[in-house]
Design a protein around this motif. Structure first.
Motif, mmCIF file in Angstrom:
data_model
loop_
_atom_site.group_PDB
_atom_site.id
_atom_site.type_symbol
_atom_site.label_atom_id
_atom_site.label_comp_id
_atom_site.label_asym_id
_atom_site.label_seq_id
_atom_site.Cartn_x
_atom_site.Cartn_y
_atom_site.Cartn_z
ATOM 1 N N PRO A 236 -7.930 18.996 -2.678
ATOM 2 C CA PRO A 236 -9.274 18.430 -2.527
ATOM 3 C C PRO A 236 -9.430 17.133 -3.325
ATOM 4 O O PRO A 236 -8.739 16.901 -4.318
ATOM 5 C CB PRO A 236 -10.174 19.528 -3.102
ATOM 6 N N GLU A 237 -10.358 16.298 -2.856
ATOM 7 C CA GLU A 237 -10.653 15.076 -3.607
ATOM 8 C C GLU A 237 -11.462 15.398 -4.859
ATOM 9 O O GLU A 237 -11.372 14.682 -5.861
ATOM 10 C CB GLU A 237 -11.415 14.096 -2.716
ATOM 11 N N HIS A 238 -12.272 16.455 -4.792
ATOM 12 C CA HIS A 238 -13.052 16.886 -5.957
ATOM 13 C C HIS A 238 -13.346 18.374 -5.793
ATOM 14 O O HIS A 238 -13.211 18.944 -4.697
ATOM 15 C CB HIS A 238 -14.340 16.071 -6.097
ATOM 16 N N LYS A 239 -13.759 19.010 -6.875
ATOM 17 C CA LYS A 239 -13.937 20.462 -6.866
ATOM 18 C C LYS A 239 -15.037 20.925 -5.926
ATOM 19 O O LYS A 239 -15.029 22.067 -5.460
ATOM 20 C CB LYS A 239 -14.198 20.976 -8.273
ATOM 21 N N GLY A 240 -15.975 20.055 -5.613
ATOM 22 C CA GLY A 240 -17.043 20.439 -4.693
ATOM 23 C C GLY A 240 -16.559 20.728 -3.287
ATOM 24 O O GLY A 240 -17.255 21.387 -2.511
ATOM 25 N N MET A 241 -15.362 20.287 -2.959
ATOM 26 C CA MET A 241 -14.821 20.529 -1.623
ATOM 27 C C MET A 241 -14.273 21.939 -1.480
ATOM 28 O O MET A 241 -13.914 22.353 -0.380
ATOM 29 C CB MET A 241 -13.715 19.511 -1.325
ATOM 30 N N ARG A 242 -14.184 22.675 -2.598
ATOM 31 C CA ARG A 242 -13.652 24.039 -2.543
ATOM 32 C C ARG A 242 -14.758 25.096 -2.529
ATOM 33 O O ARG A 242 -14.492 26.274 -2.716
ATOM 34 C CB ARG A 242 -12.736 24.281 -3.743
ATOM 35 N N GLY A 243 -15.986 24.724 -2.347
ATOM 36 C CA GLY A 243 -17.057 25.700 -2.231
ATOM 37 C C GLY A 243 -17.696 26.064 -3.557
ATOM 38 O O GLY A 243 -17.122 25.862 -4.641
ATOM 39 N N HIS A 244 -18.905 26.608 -3.474
ATOM 40 C CA HIS A 244 -19.702 26.941 -4.648
ATOM 41 C C HIS A 244 -20.129 28.403 -4.549
ATOM 42 O O HIS A 244 -20.797 28.808 -3.599
ATOM 43 C CB HIS A 244 -20.936 26.016 -4.689
ATOM 44 N N VAL A 245 -19.738 29.215 -5.523
ATOM 45 C CA VAL A 245 -20.086 30.632 -5.571
ATOM 46 C C VAL A 245 -21.124 30.849 -6.666
ATOM 47 O O VAL A 245 -20.949 30.388 -7.798
ATOM 48 C CB VAL A 245 -18.852 31.518 -5.856
ATOM 49 N N GLY A 246 -22.215 31.542 -6.317
ATOM 50 C CA GLY A 246 -23.208 31.919 -7.306
ATOM 51 C C GLY A 246 -23.118 33.401 -7.614
ATOM 52 O O GLY A 246 -22.987 34.220 -6.694
ATOM 53 N N VAL A 247 -23.141 33.763 -8.887
ATOM 54 C CA VAL A 247 -23.065 35.161 -9.307
ATOM 55 C C VAL A 247 -24.345 35.511 -10.058
ATOM 56 O O VAL A 247 -24.707 34.833 -11.030
ATOM 57 C CB VAL A 247 -21.849 35.428 -10.208
ATOM 58 N N ILE A 248 -25.058 36.534 -9.585
ATOM 59 C CA ILE A 248 -26.242 37.036 -10.277
ATOM 60 C C ILE A 248 -25.886 38.391 -10.872
ATOM 61 O O ILE A 248 -25.591 39.337 -10.134
ATOM 62 C CB ILE A 248 -27.439 37.189 -9.319
#
Length: 324
Positions: A236-248
């Motif tokens: 990826p060019e930056h980490k945002g291209m690998r998806g965002h996981v939210g944990v509650i």
């Protein structure tokens, strides 16, 4: 044979495949029994037994056991069989006659004690059984619990283990090897069933999966396959291209579950992981153990691609507030 199965078949799917293979593809039940028995006898051979005792139920599982006993006898092993149950199926009766004709010792009752070095083949109950073992089958399992076999080889599933849920009867034997057919079964890989299965060998006996639109596809997660998949992802060019996981999740007394879930998301390839804790005191634990995780507040989760909700969360009102 495979020792790293990916696909799991439930009991219903196994039965459907068996019926479909016989009805639509012309493979007789006796042929399938012989194929299954060859896999079982090969597993027993590997253990180099001094003697073999095969305990068989009245269903097709017992037929597999009888065929394996005949094959092992033909290879020079000292084999004895106890077949229990009054209502044997026609194929089981045929296998019993074949075993007798080939000189396999057929017992009328269990021995008081197993001879040293004896391997027991558990062919009492298969994938079609439901509920606790009953009658003479329970009597055999009660006796087996008092013995010290060199090893136990289970045919398809250890008797007394639910093939779908993994629930185990107190008398369910703890197999050294379980030889299961065509695909592995969920109950062999979840607690407590997994503790009774031992090494799971999946034998291809030529079953053809029946078409079914309703059943979910269940698969085991193979760590090597996951590693290969991650290695094959494009850079990826930056980490945002690998998806965002939210944990509650997480609470003052139970911070570990949320931190482990968030860490697992990172290891699985997520570029960003945000953890919303159930208590501000969790922030200290997160920073101390996993500084690469992002501490988030409610509004941050709007940007997440996927949510993991609930690990270690002791206060359900937190979820209610976030659902408003």
């Amino acid at each position: 044979m495979s020792r790293a199965p990916a696909t799991l078949w439930t009991a219903a799917r196994s039965l459907a495949a068996d019926v479909h293979t016989i009805a639509m593809h012309g493979a007789g039940s006796m042929v399938l029994m012989e194929r299954a028995a060859l896999a079982v006898s090969a597993a027993v051979d590997r253990l180099e037994p001094i003697a073999v005792l095969v305990v068989c139920g009245p269903g097709n599982n017992g037929g597999d056991g009888l065929a394996a006993a005949r094959q092992l006898h033909g290879r020079g092993h000292a084999v004895a069989v106890l077949s229990v149950g009054e209502r044997r199926g026609a194929n089981v009766e045929a296998q019993l006659r074949l075993a007798q004709a080939h000189g396999v010792t057929i017992l009328d009752a269990l021995p008081q004690r197993l001879a040293p070095g004896t391997v027991v083949v558990d062919a009492l109950l298969g994938t079609g059984s439901r509920g606790a073992p009953r009658g003479p089958i329970r009597d055999v399992l009660t006796w087996l619990a008092t013995q010290q076999p060199a090893a136990i080889v289970a045919v398809d599933v250890p008797s007394g283990v639910d093939v779908d849920s993994g629930r185990a009867d107190p008398l369910a034997p703890r197999a050294t090897i379980t030889v299961t057919f065509q695909a592995s079964k969920p109950g062999l890989h979840v607690t407590p069933g997994r503790d009774h299965a031992g090494e799971v060998i999946v034998a291809d006996i030529g079953l053809v999966d029946a078409p079914c639109e309703l059943e979910l596809e269940l698969e085991l997660i193979d760590p090597l396959a996951v590693a290969a998949w991650l290695a094959g992802l494009p850079r990826p060019e930056h980490k945002g291209m690998r998806g965002h996981v939210g944990v509650i999740g997480g609470s003052p007394g139970t911070p570990g579950a949320a931190i482990l879930a968030a860490t697992a998301a990172l290891r699985a390839g997520a570029g960003l992981v945000s953890l919303v804790a159930g208590d501000p005191s969790m922030d200290v634990a997160v920073i101390a153990s996993r500084p690469e995780l992002m501490l988030a507040r409610d509004e941050t989760l709007a940007a997440a691609d996927v949510l993991v909700v609930g690990p270690g969360l002791a206060d359900s009102s937190m979820l209610e507030r976030r659902s408003e």
